[in-house]
Design a protein around this motif. Structure first.
Motif, PDB file in Angstrom:
ATOM      1  N   ALA A 195       3.762  -9.582  15.300  1.00 39.03           N
ATOM      2  CA  ALA A 195       4.941  -8.717  15.212  1.00 39.03           C
ATOM      3  C   ALA A 195       6.189  -9.530  14.868  1.00 39.03           C
ATOM      4  N   LEU A 196       6.293 -10.740  15.422  1.00 37.56           N
ATOM      5  CA  LEU A 196       7.434 -11.606  15.100  1.00 37.56           C
ATOM      6  C   LEU A 196       7.424 -11.992  13.630  1.00 37.56           C
ATOM      7  N   VAL A 197       6.238 -12.342  13.122  1.00 35.10           N
ATOM      8  CA  VAL A 197       6.126 -12.692  11.693  1.00 35.10           C
ATOM      9  C   VAL A 197       6.504 -11.496  10.824  1.00 35.10           C
ATOM     10  N   ALA A 198       6.024 -10.301  11.214  1.00 33.24           N
ATOM     11  CA  ALA A 198       6.352  -9.100  10.443  1.00 33.24           C
ATOM     12  C   ALA A 198       7.859  -8.853  10.440  1.00 33.24           C
ATOM     13  N   GLY A 199       8.484  -8.987  11.618  1.00 34.27           N
ATOM     14  CA  GLY A 199       9.928  -8.770  11.687  1.00 34.27           C
ATOM     15  C   GLY A 199      10.712  -9.777  10.870  1.00 34.27           C
ATOM     16  N   VAL A 200      10.336 -11.060  10.994  1.00 36.04           N
ATOM     17  CA  VAL A 200      11.050 -12.094  10.235  1.00 36.04           C
ATOM     18  C   VAL A 200      10.856 -11.883   8.740  1.00 36.04           C
ATOM     19  N   THR A 201       9.614 -11.571   8.333  1.00 37.53           N
ATOM     20  CA  THR A 201       9.342 -11.337   6.906  1.00 37.53           C
ATOM     21  C   THR A 201      10.138 -10.145   6.397  1.00 37.53           C
ATOM     22  N   TRP A 202      10.211  -9.087   7.206  1.00 38.51           N
ATOM     23  CA  TRP A 202      10.962  -7.890   6.804  1.00 38.51           C
ATOM     24  C   TRP A 202      12.442  -8.231   6.587  1.00 38.51           C
ATOM     25  N   LEU A 203      13.005  -9.003   7.533  1.00 38.78           N
ATOM     26  CA  LEU A 203      14.419  -9.355   7.407  1.00 38.78           C
ATOM     27  C   LEU A 203      14.663 -10.319   6.242  1.00 38.78           C
ATOM     28  N   VAL A 204      13.776 -11.300   6.093  1.00 37.27           N
ATOM     29  CA  VAL A 204      13.959 -12.280   5.025  1.00 37.27           C
ATOM     30  C   VAL A 204      13.832 -11.614   3.658  1.00 37.27           C
ATOM     31  N   THR A 205      12.802 -10.772   3.497  1.00 41.58           N
ATOM     32  CA  THR A 205      12.633 -10.095   2.201  1.00 41.58           C
ATOM     33  C   THR A 205      13.779  -9.118   1.948  1.00 41.58           C
ATOM     34  N   ARG A 206      14.287  -8.505   3.024  1.00 42.63           N
ATOM     35  CA  ARG A 206      15.431  -7.611   2.842  1.00 42.63           C
ATOM     36  C   ARG A 206      16.640  -8.382   2.329  1.00 42.63           C
ATOM     37  N   ARG A 207      16.845  -9.561   2.907  1.00 36.63           N
ATOM     38  CA  ARG A 207      17.972 -10.374   2.458  1.00 36.63           C
ATOM     39  C   ARG A 207      17.747 -10.886   1.039  1.00 36.63           C
ATOM     40  N   ALA A 208      16.484 -11.271   0.750  1.00 35.50           N
ATOM     41  CA  ALA A 208      16.191 -11.806  -0.579  1.00 35.50           C
ATOM     42  C   ALA A 208      16.286 -10.744  -1.655  1.00 35.50           C
TER      43      ALA A 208
END
Length: 474
Positions: A195-208
């Motif tokens: 879940a942490l990986v999913a959240g971080v990936t979601w935020l990082v891809t959103r920023r990217a």
């Protein structure tokens, strides 16, 4: 749901989470198997140590009832070569996994000779303990408590009691506890980590992808407003997204220039068409009212001018649409001689090997436009030269007129452009001849440039890739 997973961010998050989940499951499985294997090995070692301690007592001749079997409350069995239990731990109520289920020992004959059935320990001398232990898993109940054990069996040869086998067990409660604890930690921690990986990936891809969304919104606004002067924002990331924004802006600039050029073309074409049409209409109206005043020659001249202009506009439209020149071999020397045949002021100096691939009609149009332009500006003579320089065929048209100023040598190839000096000598041209000539040259992968001629006038040079392929037999 399909809309959600249709986004790049959702797919990237799902892919990253799945990869991490698979990696965690694989790593967790490997850790559990390694942990269980190590703990089972440790339990087997402890069980073998206990069995050898009892075997040492038997090898020393210790009586069954004097054996120390209650070490750490671990189950111990001593079995003779007939499989009869001769000694066991106190308070042993049940046992499995050793091959002997009996828990109450009975005295076996101490003087019965026998052979050892264990192939691994054949040839043992009296008082000697077997070198290899057999390991097995089972369970035992001692004093009302049942546990799983790792059993080790060790053989010992005695003088008076024959071959005896000692089974000693080591509890597997530590192994079960450690594996259970590790499994619990993994079952709780792995989902949290995923879940942490999913959240971080979601935020990082959103920023990217935020700049991409900005580009999309701006492109949608440009489409809605039809304002090609607007540009998409370029992020300061110097990555693929920034390059995408720069390329998008370059595309918008090219599109804007193309649209503006098309608008100017339509406006200029309308202006150029208006003059001959108005002149022709006036002459026809005068002729209709006063037949004796009809200028037939002027009407024909305006009609021809209108026809040429329409042909030029049609050719430019085909060139703008990306029409590829027809395949064929064109001898520029023969083409030059043919075009100069009815032009008395034109002389031709042609060499060999100036053969190119392309459309004879379009290249003939280029040469005709260059000759028309040269004759309008020449004082007395026009010279056409045809030759070859390496892999390039070169066609030059030179006149002895006033030439083209260096500042105007690029502008004269623009559509509907006529220099002031040229206007006074123009016989009706619309300023499309040189533009058509350069566009045709570019379509044939060549160039058309203007420089100063040796006689002081203008020198137009057409350079095209030479065709060295053998000519087809007629």
């Amino acid at each position: 749901m399909s809309r959600l997973f249709g986004s790049v961010r959702a797919r990237a998050t799902l892919a990253a989470t799945l990869v991490v989940a698979v990696a965690l499951v694989a790593a967790g499985t490997a850790v559990l198997l390694s942990l269980r294997s190590n703990l089972l090995g440790e339990a087997g070692t402890q069980a073998e140590r206990s069995a050898r301690e009892v075997a040492a007592q038997l090898a020393a001749g210790t009586r069954y009832d004097e054996l120390s079997l209650d070490v750490d409350d671990r189950p111990v069995q001593v079995v003779d070569e007939d499989g009869v239990l001769v000694a066991a731990s106190e308070d042993l109520e049940r046992i499995s996994g050793t091959g002997v289920d009996a828990v109450a020992p009975r005295q076996a004959s101490a003087d019965r000779p026998g052979d050892d059935d264990d192939d691994d320990d054949e040839g043992l001398e009296p008082g000697e303990i077997g070198g290899r232990a057999t390991l097995s898993d089972g369970s035992a109940t001692i004093d009302g408590e049942t546990e799983d054990y790792r059993f080790a069996g060790v053989t010992v040869e005695t003088d008076d009691r024959g071959t005896l086998t000692v089974y000693a067990g080591s509890p597997l409660s530590a192994e079960h506890g450690a594996v259970s604890t590790a499994l619990t930690v993994m079952l709780i921690g792995f989902p949290l980590l995923a879940a942490l990986v999913a959240g971080v990936t979601w935020l990082v891809t959103r920023r990217a992808l935020r700049p991409v969304e900005g580009i999309r919104r701006e492109m949608a606004a440009i489409t809605a407003s039809e304002d090609l002067g607007r540009r998409v924002p370029v992020p300061d990331t110097h990555d693929e997204v920034a390059r995408l924004a720069l390329t998008t802006n370059e595309t918008l600039a090219a599109l804007q220039a193309s649209v503006e050029r098309q608008r100017r073309f339509v406006a200029d074409a309308s202006h150029e068409l208006r003059s001959p049409i108005a002149s022709l209409r006036t002459q026809l109206e005068v002729g209709a009212a006063h037949p004796e005043l009809l200028d037939v020659g002027g009407a024909v001249e305006d009609t021809v001018r209108l026809q040429r202009l329409a042909a030029d506009l049609l050719l430019l439209a085909r060139l703008d649409a990306g029409e590829r020149p027809a395949d064929g071999r064109v001898d520029l020397a023969a083409l030059a001689r043919e075009e100069a045949r009815n032009r008395p002021r034109v002389t031709v100096r042609a060499g060999e090997g100036a053969v190119v691939e392309g459309s004879r009609g379009q290249l003939g149009r280029v040469l005709a436009n260059l000759l028309d332009n040269a004759e309008r500006h020449a004082r007395s003579a026009v010279e056409v030269t045809v030759g070859r320089e390496g892999g390039t065929a070169v066609l030059g048209v030179a006149d002895d007129g006033e030439g083209v100023p260096p500042a105007d040598r690029q502008r004269i190839f623009e559509r509907f452009v006529r220099l002031d000096a040229a206007r006074s000598r123009d016989d009706g041209g619309a300023g499309l001849g040189l533009a058509i000539a350069r566009d045709v040259a570019v379509r044939h992968e060549g160039t058309l440039t203007v420089a100063e001629a040796p006689a002081g006038g203008a020198l137009f040079e057409l350079r095209l890739p030479a065709d060295d392929s053998p000519a087809e037999a007629p």
